[in-house]
Design a protein around this motif. Sequence first.
Motif, short mmCIF file in Angstrom:
data_model
loop_
_atom_site.label_atom_id
_atom_site.label_comp_id
_atom_site.label_asym_id
_atom_site.label_seq_id
_atom_site.Cartn_x
_atom_site.Cartn_y
_atom_site.Cartn_z
N PRO A 148 0.80 -1.24 0.00
CA PRO A 148 0.00 0.00 0.00
C PRO A 148 0.83 1.28 0.00
CG PRO A 148 -0.90 -1.56 1.58
CD PRO A 148 0.43 -2.12 1.12
N ALA A 149 2.12 1.20 0.30
CA ALA A 149 2.98 2.39 0.30
C ALA A 149 3.47 2.77 -1.09
CB ALA A 149 4.18 2.16 1.22
N VAL A 150 3.29 1.89 -2.06
CA VAL A 150 3.82 2.11 -3.40
C VAL A 150 3.03 3.20 -4.12
CG1 VAL A 150 4.22 1.05 -5.66
CG2 VAL A 150 4.66 -0.25 -3.57
N LEU A 151 3.77 4.15 -4.72
CA LEU A 151 3.16 5.15 -5.58
C LEU A 151 3.19 4.60 -7.00
CD1 LEU A 151 4.92 8.42 -4.36
CD2 LEU A 151 2.75 7.46 -3.60
N THR A 152 2.07 4.68 -7.69
CA THR A 152 2.00 4.21 -9.07
C THR A 152 1.86 5.40 -10.00
OG1 THR A 152 0.93 2.18 -8.34
CG2 THR A 152 0.72 2.73 -10.66
N PHE A 153 2.79 5.50 -10.93
CA PHE A 153 2.76 6.52 -11.96
C PHE A 153 2.30 5.84 -13.25
CE2 PHE A 153 5.61 8.33 -8.89
CZ PHE A 153 5.52 9.70 -9.03
N ASN A 193 -2.21 11.35 -5.34
CA ASN A 193 -3.51 11.14 -4.72
C ASN A 193 -3.23 10.27 -3.50
OD1 ASN A 193 -5.94 9.95 -3.87
ND2 ASN A 193 -6.82 10.02 -5.93
N LEU A 194 -3.34 10.83 -2.31
CA LEU A 194 -2.95 10.13 -1.09
C LEU A 194 -3.81 8.92 -0.79
CD1 LEU A 194 -2.09 13.22 1.13
CD2 LEU A 194 -0.51 11.73 -0.12
N ALA A 195 -5.06 8.91 -1.26
CA ALA A 195 -5.94 7.77 -1.01
C ALA A 195 -5.63 6.59 -1.93
CB ALA A 195 -7.40 8.20 -1.17
N SER A 196 -5.45 6.87 -3.22
CA SER A 196 -5.24 5.78 -4.19
C SER A 196 -3.76 5.48 -4.43
CB SER A 196 -5.89 6.13 -5.52
OG SER A 196 -5.18 7.19 -6.17
N ARG A 197 -2.88 6.40 -4.03
CA ARG A 197 -1.42 6.29 -4.24
C ARG A 197 -1.05 6.39 -5.71
NH1 ARG A 197 0.88 7.64 0.24
NH2 ARG A 197 2.75 6.47 -0.20
N ARG A 198 -1.96 6.92 -6.53
CA ARG A 198 -1.65 7.20 -7.95
C ARG A 198 -0.95 8.54 -8.01
NH1 ARG A 198 -4.60 4.21 -11.88
NH2 ARG A 198 -4.63 6.01 -13.26
N ALA A 199 0.01 8.66 -8.94
CA ALA A 199 0.81 9.88 -9.01
C ALA A 199 1.07 10.27 -10.46
CB ALA A 199 2.13 9.67 -8.26
N VAL A 200 1.38 11.54 -10.63
CA VAL A 200 1.68 12.08 -11.95
C VAL A 200 2.63 13.25 -11.78
CG1 VAL A 200 -0.31 13.66 -11.97
CG2 VAL A 200 0.64 12.87 -14.13
N GLN A 201 3.51 13.44 -12.76
CA GLN A 201 4.29 14.69 -12.78
C GLN A 201 3.50 15.62 -13.67
OE1 GLN A 201 8.47 14.55 -13.77
NE2 GLN A 201 8.78 16.55 -12.84
N SER A 202 2.95 16.65 -13.08
CA SER A 202 2.01 17.54 -13.75
C SER A 202 2.72 18.77 -14.30
CB SER A 202 0.92 17.96 -12.76
OG SER A 202 0.03 18.84 -13.36
N VAL A 203 2.82 18.86 -15.62
CA VAL A 203 3.45 20.01 -16.25
C VAL A 203 2.41 21.12 -16.31
CG1 VAL A 203 4.58 20.90 -18.32
CG2 VAL A 203 4.98 18.54 -17.59
N ARG A 204 2.74 22.24 -15.70
CA ARG A 204 1.78 23.35 -15.64
C ARG A 204 1.52 23.89 -17.04
NH1 ARG A 204 1.27 26.16 -10.23
NH2 ARG A 204 0.22 27.69 -11.51
#
Length: 136
Positions: free
Chosen positions: A17-22, A122-133
């Motif tokens: 559950p600690a894994v961040l998924t990109f 997203n702290l709940a789902s552990r999904r992540a993205v590098q968001s280019v503004r």
Amino acid sequence: MLQARTRHFGTIEYDEPAVLTFPDGLPAFEHLSRFLLIEHPSAAPLVFLQSLEQEQVCLPAIPVLALDPDYELALSTDDLETLGFTTLEQPPGVDAIGCFAVVSVPASGPATANLLAPVVVNLASRRAVQSVRGDT
């Protein structure tokens, strides 16, 4: 507990559950999608994005609010969807996300933090993205 070998931290233990998924990887590391966010007390407020797929890939990062307390996050619709936020009318609250600037430490010259493309989690789902503004 699972284990991962790392270049800088040796073998570490973690729970799935600690894994961040990109889902889309990170720029320059599109082939890597699983990372751990490592907090080392002696380096605070720095944290480290450690790849679980390639032990030598470890990116230093810092919470954007530690650099700029007035920072305003601007997420695209695509980024919100990648993060798993389906109610696009109401942006996620500050307690629902983590936002980090990747730090670059060149061999010569000062370190810099990338506030134009923060890593958003997203702290709940552990999904992540590098968001280019898109507003720069």
